[in-house]
Design a protein around this motif. Structure first.
Motif, short mmCIF file in Angstrom:
data_model
loop_
_atom_site.label_atom_id
_atom_site.label_comp_id
_atom_site.label_asym_id
_atom_site.label_seq_id
_atom_site.Cartn_x
_atom_site.Cartn_y
_atom_site.Cartn_z
N ASP A 1 0.81 -1.23 0.00
CA ASP A 1 0.00 0.00 0.00
C ASP A 1 0.84 1.27 0.00
O ASP A 1 0.40 2.31 0.47
CB ASP A 1 -0.95 0.01 1.22
CG ASP A 1 -2.01 -1.08 1.10
OD1 ASP A 1 -2.36 -1.47 -0.04
OD2 ASP A 1 -2.50 -1.55 2.14
N GLY A 2 2.08 1.17 -0.49
CA GLY A 2 2.92 2.36 -0.59
C GLY A 2 3.63 2.76 0.68
O GLY A 2 4.25 3.83 0.73
N ALA A 3 3.56 1.94 1.73
CA ALA A 3 4.18 2.31 3.01
C ALA A 3 5.69 2.14 2.99
O ALA A 3 6.39 2.71 3.82
CB ALA A 3 3.58 1.49 4.15
N PHE A 4 6.21 1.35 2.07
CA PHE A 4 7.65 1.21 1.88
C PHE A 4 7.97 1.64 0.46
O PHE A 4 7.43 1.09 -0.50
CB PHE A 4 8.12 -0.23 2.11
CG PHE A 4 9.59 -0.43 1.81
CD1 PHE A 4 10.55 -0.04 2.73
CD2 PHE A 4 10.01 -0.99 0.61
CE1 PHE A 4 11.90 -0.20 2.46
CE2 PHE A 4 11.35 -1.16 0.33
CZ PHE A 4 12.30 -0.77 1.26
N ASP A 5 8.84 2.64 0.32
CA ASP A 5 9.15 3.16 -1.00
C ASP A 5 10.58 3.66 -1.02
O ASP A 5 10.94 4.56 -0.26
CB ASP A 5 8.19 4.31 -1.35
CG ASP A 5 8.14 4.58 -2.85
OD1 ASP A 5 9.23 4.69 -3.45
OD2 ASP A 5 7.04 4.68 -3.40
N ILE A 6 11.41 3.08 -1.89
CA ILE A 6 12.83 3.44 -1.93
C ILE A 6 13.06 4.83 -2.53
O ILE A 6 14.17 5.35 -2.47
CB ILE A 6 13.66 2.40 -2.70
CG1 ILE A 6 13.21 2.31 -4.16
CG2 ILE A 6 13.59 1.04 -2.01
CD1 ILE A 6 14.11 1.43 -5.01
N THR A 7 12.01 5.46 -3.07
CA THR A 7 12.17 6.80 -3.64
C THR A 7 11.92 7.90 -2.61
O THR A 7 11.80 9.08 -2.97
CB THR A 7 11.23 7.02 -4.83
OG1 THR A 7 9.86 7.02 -4.37
CG2 THR A 7 11.40 5.94 -5.88
N SER A 8 11.84 7.55 -1.33
CA SER A 8 11.55 8.55 -0.30
C SER A 8 12.78 9.35 0.12
O SER A 8 12.70 10.16 1.04
CB SER A 8 10.94 7.87 0.93
OG SER A 8 11.85 6.93 1.48
N ALA A 9 13.92 9.15 -0.54
CA ALA A 9 15.14 9.87 -0.20
C ALA A 9 14.97 11.39 -0.17
O ALA A 9 15.48 12.05 0.75
CB ALA A 9 16.27 9.49 -1.16
N PRO A 10 14.26 12.01 -1.12
CA PRO A 10 14.09 13.47 -1.06
C PRO A 10 13.37 13.93 0.21
O PRO A 10 13.64 15.03 0.71
CB PRO A 10 13.27 13.79 -2.32
CG PRO A 10 13.58 12.69 -3.26
CD PRO A 10 13.71 11.47 -2.40
N LEU A 11 12.48 13.11 0.74
CA LEU A 11 11.78 13.46 1.98
C LEU A 11 12.75 13.46 3.16
O LEU A 11 12.68 14.34 4.02
CB LEU A 11 10.64 12.48 2.24
CG LEU A 11 9.40 12.61 1.35
CD1 LEU A 11 8.45 11.44 1.57
CD2 LEU A 11 8.68 13.94 1.60
N SER A 12 13.65 12.50 3.21
CA SER A 12 14.63 12.46 4.29
C SER A 12 15.53 13.68 4.25
O SER A 12 15.90 14.24 5.29
CB SER A 12 15.48 11.18 4.18
OG SER A 12 14.69 10.03 4.42
N VAL A 37 8.31 11.70 -5.40
CA VAL A 37 8.36 10.46 -4.63
C VAL A 37 7.29 9.50 -5.12
O VAL A 37 6.15 9.89 -5.35
CB VAL A 37 8.14 10.75 -3.12
CG1 VAL A 37 8.02 9.45 -2.33
CG2 VAL A 37 9.28 11.61 -2.58
N GLY A 38 7.68 8.23 -5.29
CA GLY A 38 6.73 7.20 -5.71
C GLY A 38 7.39 6.22 -6.66
O GLY A 38 8.10 6.62 -7.59
N SER A 39 7.15 4.94 -6.43
CA SER A 39 7.79 3.92 -7.27
C SER A 39 7.31 3.95 -8.72
O SER A 39 7.97 3.40 -9.60
CB SER A 39 7.53 2.53 -6.67
OG SER A 39 8.19 2.40 -5.43
N HIS A 40 6.19 4.61 -8.96
CA HIS A 40 5.73 4.75 -10.34
C HIS A 40 6.67 5.64 -11.16
O HIS A 40 6.59 5.65 -12.41
CB HIS A 40 4.31 5.35 -10.37
CG HIS A 40 4.23 6.74 -9.82
ND1 HIS A 40 4.28 7.01 -8.47
CD2 HIS A 40 4.12 7.95 -10.44
CE1 HIS A 40 4.20 8.32 -8.28
NE2 HIS A 40 4.10 8.91 -9.46
N LEU A 41 7.57 6.35 -10.47
CA LEU A 41 8.53 7.21 -11.17
C LEU A 41 9.80 6.46 -11.58
O LEU A 41 10.67 7.03 -12.23
CB LEU A 41 8.91 8.39 -10.26
CG LEU A 41 7.75 9.29 -9.83
CD1 LEU A 41 8.23 10.33 -8.83
CD2 LEU A 41 7.12 9.97 -11.04
#
Length: 244
Positions: A1-12, A37-41
């Motif tokens: 459900d999108g709770a784990f996403d490796i593209t969250s680096a910009p948020l950190s 952010v989002g694996s669809h990217l």
């Protein structure tokens, strides 16, 4: 459900956690960063084994799964060299156990301790691993306070804010990479959704530590464990709630 996403680096980066210097971003800044952010990217090319981004500001951070993957690979290399009994950890939060401890007690598997999320250097749980991996996610070691509120480093990639409501999420699985990623996702999801997800997955067990009904008390929700494989280290402030 999108709770784990490796593209969250910009948020950190936005929250300052990548530099371990926490800061409070504005809602508009969070909204702008979420556009990247989002694996669809991610554009994965299976043939050429390449990864490209559909937005130039998208970044990946494999910290939520990399340690587990490394442990799985180490175990494969050791097994190829004939090593069948081993306990390894990557930064203490990720553990992989294979074979038996081989002590005089003839213990089957390996006993691993899980730290209390609210008490430094205190053990909360003991879990027996049988050719399994364990990962625990929590924000006890990386967080900052602002105007009396604590903000942890595990961010919800769906809304851009630090996750709250769970003290720690521990997952046991056959693969260290799977346990690593799921413990992060479970920390974000909250215990009700976690228990639903755990019940749908074979060979996955979880122990979720959440605030109790009274100040200073905690509840531990478990799913997927055999009763003899998990126990609370003596602590009168805990309540054990089994869902299996």
């Amino acid at each position: 459900d999108g709770a784990f996403d490796i593209t969250s680096a910009p948020l950190s980066k936005l929250w300052g956690f990548s530099r371990r210097q926490g800061q409070i971003p504005s809602e508009s800044d969070i909204g702008a960063v979420l556009e990247n952010v989002g694996s669809h990217l991610l554009e994965l090319d299976q043939k050429n084994q390449t990864v490209a981004f559909s937005r130039s500001a998208t970044e990946i951070n494999l910290g939520g799964i990399g340690k587990g993957f490394a442990l799985d690979r180490c175990q494969e290399l050791l097994r190829a060299d004939g090593v069948e009994h081993v306990l390894m950890h990557g930064g203490k939060s990720s553990v992989l156990a294979r074979g038996d401890r081989g002590t005089a007690e003839q213990l089957h598997g390996w006993k691993v301790g899980v730290r209390h999320p609210l008490r430094a250097n205190a053990r909360l749980l003991e879990i027996q691993l049988h050719d399994q991996a364990l990962s625990t996610s929590g924000a006890a070691t990386q967080s900052f306070h602002h105007q009396g509120k604590r903000y942890g480093h595990i961010l919800d990639p769906r809304n851009g804010y630090p996750s709250a409501g769970v003290y720690s999420a521990t997952v046991v699985a056959d693969s260290a990479a799977v346990a690593d990623a799921l413990s992060t996702a479970f920390y974000v999801l909250g215990h009700e959704k976690i228990l639903e997800c755990c019940s749908l997955q074979e060979d996955v067990a979880t122990a979720i530590v959440v605030p109790g009904d009274h100040s200073g008390r905690i509840d531990i929700h478990t799913c997927g464990f055999c009763e003899e494989d998990i126990k609370i280290v003596q602590d009168q402030s805990c309540q054990f709630i089994r869902h299996d």
